[in-house]
Design an enzyme around this catalytic site. Structure first.
Site, short mmCIF file in Angstrom:
data_model
loop_
_atom_site.label_atom_id
_atom_site.label_comp_id
_atom_site.label_asym_id
_atom_site.label_seq_id
_atom_site.Cartn_x
_atom_site.Cartn_y
_atom_site.Cartn_z
N ALA A 130 -4.23 7.23 -4.94
CA ALA A 130 -2.01 7.05 -5.52
C ALA A 130 -2.42 5.34 -5.32
CB ALA A 130 -1.17 7.03 -4.23
N GLY A 170 0.81 -1.18 0.30
CA GLY A 170 0.40 -0.16 0.39
C GLY A 170 0.27 1.15 -0.16
N ASN A 171 0.81 2.08 0.64
CA ASN A 171 1.38 3.26 0.73
C ASN A 171 0.34 4.21 1.53
OD1 ASN A 171 -0.71 5.62 -1.21
ND2 ASN A 171 -0.49 3.96 -3.03
N HIS A 172 0.99 5.84 1.48
CA HIS A 172 0.06 6.73 2.42
C HIS A 172 -0.65 7.71 2.49
CE1 HIS A 172 3.44 5.38 5.70
NE2 HIS A 172 4.60 5.75 4.54
#
Ligand code: CTP
Length: 401
Positions: A274, A206-208
């Site tokens: 994102a 995943g990402n922030h």
């Protein structure tokens, strides 16, 4: 959106009247002009002095006092909206039956402006058939009801009947009376948040991304009168306006599939998510056990949603993408603009002062299809969203000329 609007606040006798203090404060802070009319019963719960100080206007209670007459007709014509918050069971019944025994009712019955009410009562009163009938009656007179909330009630019981919070009431007023119409009948599709690409049943890539920017853009479009859908990756964000449609997804494949089946209806697409660029080639059925010191995970490219949308866009569609670059920002953003056939790219400045992910502020540069740069200062994400929406409106309007 509410700045400069004239709000006539009616307060009736309910414990929830204490919330009217914050309501007046927030309305005045947002630039609205507020006048307050209250019933005698409401004065048992909140002081007119507090309300007149906060609203900077005299608070009216009686039809006539000290040889002067309160002009109820003028008040109802002065207001852009009359809001009765809280509306007690008693005042609701009077509104339903046209009983005019105090100034608040005289103003209500002579008001030519739209009227919204925020009910507040105990759960059993709220569910009583006469309350339901009275709500139906006042709805049939074109008044709007601000939904009650569930929670702890004055009686100590827990249930339906709490007056909506002041922030919710203000959003309701904006949503129902004060939206602009610059994008009326336009359909907007926005991707927001991260995607999660499963590795095994308990892990993912995943990402922030917090989703804040995408959700702020959705609200800004909505306030310009548009019909807005967010295709949202996993995030804690909530929309303030319930009419904004949310289609929840988890993976890039799901996001691609939901976007591709909804894009034909969209006039404007803003791809703010994102999206993971790579996903595991295979998802393990069971939790992968720790074994060797090193571990290689086979990844494959995800589908590029913006690329698909841009390269399949119809002549009447406007497509905006984002770029997050840590080096050669402008040159890389222009490469994305061209490759993904977008109408503009919104470049997030990523540095120590602008962490982008999770932050409440953002700094952007918009690069249009002529590669012209439009620079903006660091602002709250809400203000950035307004800049993006204004930019897109100006582009669309110029194209029409
Ligand atoms: N995007 C997308 N689908 C993907 C990857 C990105 O729709 N699979 C969109 C993003 O929503 C954004 C734009 O493409 O609007 C650019 O995203 P970014 O991550 O900056 O660029 P990438 O194309 O992924 O390229 P790179 O990671 O090499 O910078």
């Amino acid at each position: 959106m509410i700045a400069g609007k004239k709000i006539l606040l009616g307060i009736s006798g309910s414990i929830a009247a204490y919330k009217s203090i914050l309501l007046v404060r927030l309305l005045v802070k947002s630039g609205a002009e507020v006048k307050v009319v209250m019933t005698n019963a409401a004065m048992d719960f909140v002081s007119p002095l507090v309300l007149s100080t906060l609203s900077k206007n005299e608070v009216l209670v009686d039809l006539a006092s000290q040889n002067s007459w309160a002009n109820h007709v003028e008040l109802g014509r002065w207001a852009d909206v009359m809001l009765i918050a809280p509306v007690s069971c008693n005042t609701l019944a009077k509104m339903a039956n046209g009983i005019c025994d105090n100034l608040l009712m005289a103003v209500y019955l002579s008001a030519t402006c739209p009227v919204a009410v925020a009910p507040a009562m105990d759960e059993d009163m709220w569910h009583h058939p006469s309350t339901k009938r009275n709500l139906d009656l006042i709805t049939s007179y074109n008044n709007k009801i601000i939904p009650v909330e569930k929670g702890e009630l004055a009686s100590g019981l827990f249930g339906d009947g709490r007056m909506a919070e002041p922030e919710t009431i203000i959003s309701f007023l904006i949503e129902h009376y004060f939206r602009n119409n610059a994008l009326q009948n336009k359909k907007i599709l926005i991707t927001a948040g991260p995607t999660y690409e499963a590795i095994d049943p308990v892990r993912f890539i995943g990402n922030h991304s917090s989703g804040k920017m995408g959700y702020a853009i959705a609200e800004a479009f909505y306030l310009q009168g548009a019909d807005v859908t967010i295709v949202s990756g996993p995030t804690n964000q909530k929309v303030v306006y319930p009419a904004i449609k949310i289609l929840n997804v988890t993976t890039s494949d799901e996001m691609f599939s939901v976007v591709s089946s909804n894009i034909n209806n969209a006039d404007i697409a803003v791809m703010c998510a994102a999206v993971a660029d790579y996903k595991p080639v295979a998802v393990a059925d069971n939790k992968i056990k720790k074994k060797d010191d090193n571990w290689q995970l086979d990844l494959e490219k995800t589908k590029d949603i913006l690329y698909f949308v841009g390269n399949n866009k119809k002549s009447n569609q406007f497509v905006a993408g984002f770029a997050l670059e840590t080096e050669n920002e402008k040159a890389n953003a222009i490469l994305k603009l061209k490759a993904k056939n977008a109408d503009c790219i919104i470049l997030n400045s990523f540095n120590n002062n602008n962490p982008v992910f999770g932050a409440d502020e953002n700094k952007i540069t918009i690069i249009d299809s002529n590669e012209t740069e439009h620079n903006f200062e660091t602002k709250s994400k809400t203000a950035v969203a307004n800049d993006i929406v204004s930019f897109i409106i100006s582009k669309i309007n110029n194209e029409k000329k």
